[in-house]
Motif scaffolding. Structure first.
Motif, PDB file in Angstrom:
ATOM      1  N   GLY A   1       0.802  -1.224   0.000  1.00  0.00           N
ATOM      2  CA  GLY A   1       0.000   0.000   0.000  1.00  0.00           C
ATOM      3  C   GLY A   1       0.824   1.257   0.000  1.00  0.00           C
ATOM      4  O   GLY A   1       2.036   1.260   0.136  1.00  0.00           O
ATOM      5  N   ASN A   2       0.117   2.331  -0.140  1.00  0.00           N
ATOM      6  CA  ASN A   2       0.701   3.651  -0.222  1.00  0.00           C
ATOM      7  C   ASN A   2       1.279   4.045   1.131  1.00  0.00           C
ATOM      8  O   ASN A   2       0.735   3.729   2.162  1.00  0.00           O
ATOM      9  N   GLN A   3       2.366   4.765   1.085  1.00  0.00           N
ATOM     10  CA  GLN A   3       3.025   5.161   2.327  1.00  0.00           C
ATOM     11  C   GLN A   3       2.188   6.217   3.059  1.00  0.00           C
ATOM     12  O   GLN A   3       2.017   6.159   4.265  1.00  0.00           O
ATOM     13  N   VAL A   4       1.695   7.178   2.321  1.00  0.00           N
ATOM     14  CA  VAL A   4       0.831   8.204   2.909  1.00  0.00           C
ATOM     15  C   VAL A   4      -0.617   7.794   2.632  1.00  0.00           C
ATOM     16  O   VAL A   4      -1.086   7.867   1.504  1.00  0.00           O
ATOM     17  N   PHE A   5      -1.300   7.343   3.656  1.00  0.00           N
ATOM     18  CA  PHE A   5      -2.649   6.829   3.447  1.00  0.00           C
ATOM     19  C   PHE A   5      -3.669   7.958   3.366  1.00  0.00           C
ATOM     20  O   PHE A   5      -3.638   8.882   4.144  1.00  0.00           O
TER      21      PHE A   5
ATOM     22  N   SER B   1       1.249   3.843  -8.096  1.00  0.00           N
ATOM     23  CA  SER B   1       1.479   3.644  -9.523  1.00  0.00           C
ATOM     24  C   SER B   1       1.971   2.245  -9.841  1.00  0.00           C
ATOM     25  O   SER B   1       2.405   1.492  -8.963  1.00  0.00           O
ATOM     26  N   LYS B   2       1.934   1.923 -11.132  1.00  0.00           N
ATOM     27  CA  LYS B   2       2.487   0.660 -11.607  1.00  0.00           C
ATOM     28  C   LYS B   2       3.980   0.579 -11.281  1.00  0.00           C
ATOM     29  O   LYS B   2       4.482  -0.482 -10.907  1.00  0.00           O
ATOM     30  N   GLN B   3       4.673   1.715 -11.406  1.00  0.00           N
ATOM     31  CA  GLN B   3       6.105   1.744 -11.102  1.00  0.00           C
ATOM     32  C   GLN B   3       6.366   1.327  -9.651  1.00  0.00           C
ATOM     33  O   GLN B   3       7.297   0.572  -9.364  1.00  0.00           O
ATOM     34  N   SER B   4       5.526   1.846  -8.742  1.00  0.00           N
ATOM     35  CA  SER B   4       5.690   1.497  -7.323  1.00  0.00           C
ATOM     36  C   SER B   4       5.415   0.023  -7.086  1.00  0.00           C
ATOM     37  O   SER B   4       6.082  -0.620  -6.265  1.00  0.00           O
ATOM     38  N   GLY B   5       4.411  -0.515  -7.792  1.00  0.00           N
ATOM     39  CA  GLY B   5       4.105  -1.934  -7.648  1.00  0.00           C
ATOM     40  C   GLY B   5       5.266  -2.784  -8.126  1.00  0.00           C
ATOM     41  O   GLY B   5       5.663  -3.769  -7.481  1.00  0.00           O
TER      42      GLY B   5
ATOM     43  N   ALA C   1      -0.716 -11.572  -2.212  1.00  0.00           N
ATOM     44  CA  ALA C   1      -0.533 -10.144  -1.947  1.00  0.00           C
ATOM     45  C   ALA C   1      -1.826  -9.414  -2.261  1.00  0.00           C
ATOM     46  O   ALA C   1      -2.495  -9.715  -3.252  1.00  0.00           O
ATOM     47  N   PHE C   2      -2.176  -8.452  -1.395  1.00  0.00           N
ATOM     48  CA  PHE C   2      -3.323  -7.568  -1.639  1.00  0.00           C
ATOM     49  C   PHE C   2      -2.758  -6.179  -1.885  1.00  0.00           C
ATOM     50  O   PHE C   2      -2.106  -5.600  -1.023  1.00  0.00           O
ATOM     51  N   ALA C   3      -2.975  -5.654  -3.098  1.00  0.00           N
ATOM     52  CA  ALA C   3      -2.510  -4.313  -3.448  1.00  0.00           C
ATOM     53  C   ALA C   3      -3.697  -3.357  -3.349  1.00  0.00           C
ATOM     54  O   ALA C   3      -4.811  -3.706  -3.753  1.00  0.00           O
ATOM     55  N   LEU C   4      -3.456  -2.140  -2.858  1.00  0.00           N
ATOM     56  CA  LEU C   4      -4.572  -1.231  -2.564  1.00  0.00           C
ATOM     57  C   LEU C   4      -5.197  -0.600  -3.800  1.00  0.00           C
ATOM     58  O   LEU C   4      -6.223   0.062  -3.694  1.00  0.00           O
ATOM     59  N   ASN C   5      -4.606  -0.788  -4.971  1.00  0.00           N
ATOM     60  CA  ASN C   5      -5.325  -0.474  -6.217  1.00  0.00           C
ATOM     61  C   ASN C   5      -4.799  -1.363  -7.347  1.00  0.00           C
ATOM     62  O   ASN C   5      -3.797  -2.069  -7.187  1.00  0.00           O
ATOM     63  N   ASP C   6      -5.500  -1.318  -8.472  1.00  0.00           N
ATOM     64  CA  ASP C   6      -5.150  -2.201  -9.592  1.00  0.00           C
ATOM     65  C   ASP C   6      -3.796  -1.866 -10.190  1.00  0.00           C
ATOM     66  O   ASP C   6      -3.070  -2.761 -10.639  1.00  0.00           O
TER      67      ASP C   6
ATOM     68  N   LEU D   1      -1.074  -0.709  -8.771  1.00  0.00           N
ATOM     69  CA  LEU D   1      -0.049  -1.356  -7.934  1.00  0.00           C
ATOM     70  C   LEU D   1       0.009  -2.852  -8.225  1.00  0.00           C
ATOM     71  O   LEU D   1       1.098  -3.424  -8.355  1.00  0.00           O
ATOM     72  N   ALA D   2      -1.162  -3.486  -8.325  1.00  0.00           N
ATOM     73  CA  ALA D   2      -1.220  -4.937  -8.546  1.00  0.00           C
ATOM     74  C   ALA D   2      -0.603  -5.308  -9.890  1.00  0.00           C
ATOM     75  O   ALA D   2       0.171  -6.265  -9.996  1.00  0.00           O
TER      76      ALA D   2
END
Lengths: 330, 330
Positions: free
Chosen positions: B184-188, B219-223, B238-243, B245-246
């Motif tokens: 997930g994102n660092q800053v929620f 972003s995709k890059q972060s994923g 793994a559960f990614a907080l958006n598509d 990232l996944a």
């Protein structure tokens, strides 16, 4: 409920309308801090908001520009608009509209009404010459990324679409493909026509047979719907006129148990972010979308600054990015 | 060059300023066709454009509304904005802005200056309470899709993010996963926090170990950058907080020769179009983005119509869409 007026603020703060006006317009230095505070409190208490139009007549301190794209659903256009935003000078405000053909012409009218000083038009216009002439007469700057062929009254920034079509063809020729499919939109815009034509010309010169499959539009859904037709075409490779079509095609082929690139190679166009992250990575023609957006913005701001300058146009190089969705037959 | 004025039109057409004004404002029925033609020709010849602000003071025949999204690069937000556009009543104009936190607060100011009657805020605001109070005092409608927890001065439309986190967890539990990663994102933002919290709570209740990997953004890059960390985590899912990232994670794992779902299962969130078209098809939590957009627009227009109505909020169901990126270990 009736909107609060400046009179209501004056009455609530127990000062004159002129005093309210000066204080709210940041010209109230000569009044005491207590008076100023009272006016601001009164404004908030009655919910007064200055008429934005009246105010901007006096001090519109920013330049409004507009951009018109076909849709925000396709990531290529999202990336273009976001790139414009990221490069926007501080005193410039960007209004984003979407629409194609007649709807794009109407979007131009709406932006003119809103007082835009310039418009970047990414969409295909229904009547490009008329729109360009009208904007020129009204001294509103116009940059097009489509319709650039015969449009003398607008600055133009565009990718070398013919070069892109040729690079896609040369790549497949070099890999030994001798029977290919061209997957494209049924209603061609100028840019798509250039891509398709130069692809076919290059293939023809090399003696490669090209069959064409028309699609409803440039979406992933349309690409997926074309998978069956591609699978029975006996082609060993397909060139899709954008990445979304290509991605849709690959997923449609997967449903038929056809694998890319083992059973058929696929080339896209745009190099949106999804091309690199797709499985398999998509071989595609890279458009430099951030350079296109930056250059469009530069041209527009230069034209706003000096409306009489000579017409500018620029064609930006494209590259073929080879990834895993194509394979050599040799 | 000085802009042409109404005086220039009058002089060129050899009529009075009042005549020009009436004809250009479509109130020139009493003049001859010849006079009207002469005025329109003169307008085009001198390049006169009525001051849009002056004109809209008198007859602004449409309502301006605004929408603020974090970025137009992520397809979820592109789809939301495009859906708003598709549903827009004829006399309503939509201004699209992008920005997060402080930039989103500033975008609100800019829309207020432009005379917006209402604003749909998809972005996280830096000071949501202050923004909501200010807009309320100024009788500008506000609908939020974030920040809905404690914001009493704005209407709210949101997905059931807690339900989404729980559904993702229950799916992986049912498949027998006992060691999972939360990506997930660092800053929620509020919404992401709800997703993450309910995922962890559900897993905790089932006795499943959750390790967390923070990412730079969504972003995709972060994923992709998180793939190595996922591969050494010993997690089977793994559960990614958006598509996005996944999708980035799956492509990053592929570079490490890890296959999804054979080596690790991946669940996303949003069900953007790319989830269905990805290879493998992405198991994800479906947000009904067009219903979210339509409902936001309805709430906003109702509030503009009747500013005094009671606050409205609605939580919209989400579903788990099972595709090929997850597999049962049983």
């Amino acid at each position: 409920m009736k909107k609060a007026s400046i009179k209501d603020v004056a009455r609530t703060a127990d000062v004159s309308i002129a005093t309210v006006s000066q204080i709210l317009n940041n010209k109230g230095e000569r009044f005491s801090q207590a008076t100023r505070d009272r006016v601001f409190e009164a404004r908030d208490a009655v919910g007064y908001v200055p008429n934005a139009n009246a105010r901007s007549l006096k001090k519109r301190d920013y330049t409004l520009i507009g951009v018109i794209v076909p849709t925000l659903k396709l990531p290529y256009f999202g990336a273009f608009v976001q790139s414009l935003r990221d490069d926007l000078p501080e005193n410039v405000s960007l209004s984003i509209m979407s629409g194609e053909r007649e709807a794009a012409d109407e979007a131009v009218d709406r932006l003119v009404e809103a007082g835009a000083s310039g418009i970047i038009i990414v969409s295909q216009l229904a009547e490009p010459e008329t729109v360009a002439q009208t904007l020129k007469q009204r001294h509103i700057a116009m940059v097009v990324t489509e319709n650039h062929a015969n449009l003398k009254d607008a600055d133009a920034v565009f990718s070398k679409d013919r070069m892109g079509g040729r690079l896609a063809a040369e790549h497949l020729i070099a890999q030994g493909h001798e029977r290919v499919v061209l997957l494209g939109n049924q209603v061609f815009t100028d840019n798509l026509t250039y891509r398709a034509e130069s692809f076919k010309e290059t293939m023809l010169e090399a003696g490669v047979k090209v069959s064409e499959i028309t699609t409803h539009n440039l979406s992933k859904q349309s690409g997926q719907a074309a998978a069956m037709a591609v699978s029975i075409s006996k082609a060993t490779a397909a060139f899709a006129l954008n990445d979304d079509l290509a991605i849709g095609l690959i997923s449609g082929l997967a449903k038929l148990n056809w694998r890319v690139p083992d059973d058929v190679s696929v080339v896209g166009f745009d190099d949106t972010e999804y091309a690199a992250f797709y499985q398999p990575g998509l071989t595609t023609v890279h458009q430099n979308v951030s350079l296109l957006a930056q250059t469009s913005l530069n041209f527009l701001m230069q034209r706003i600054e000096n409306f009489q300058m000579a017409r500018q146009d620029i064609a930006i190089d494209v590259d073929l990015i080879e990834r895993a969705s194509t394979r050599s037959l040799k």
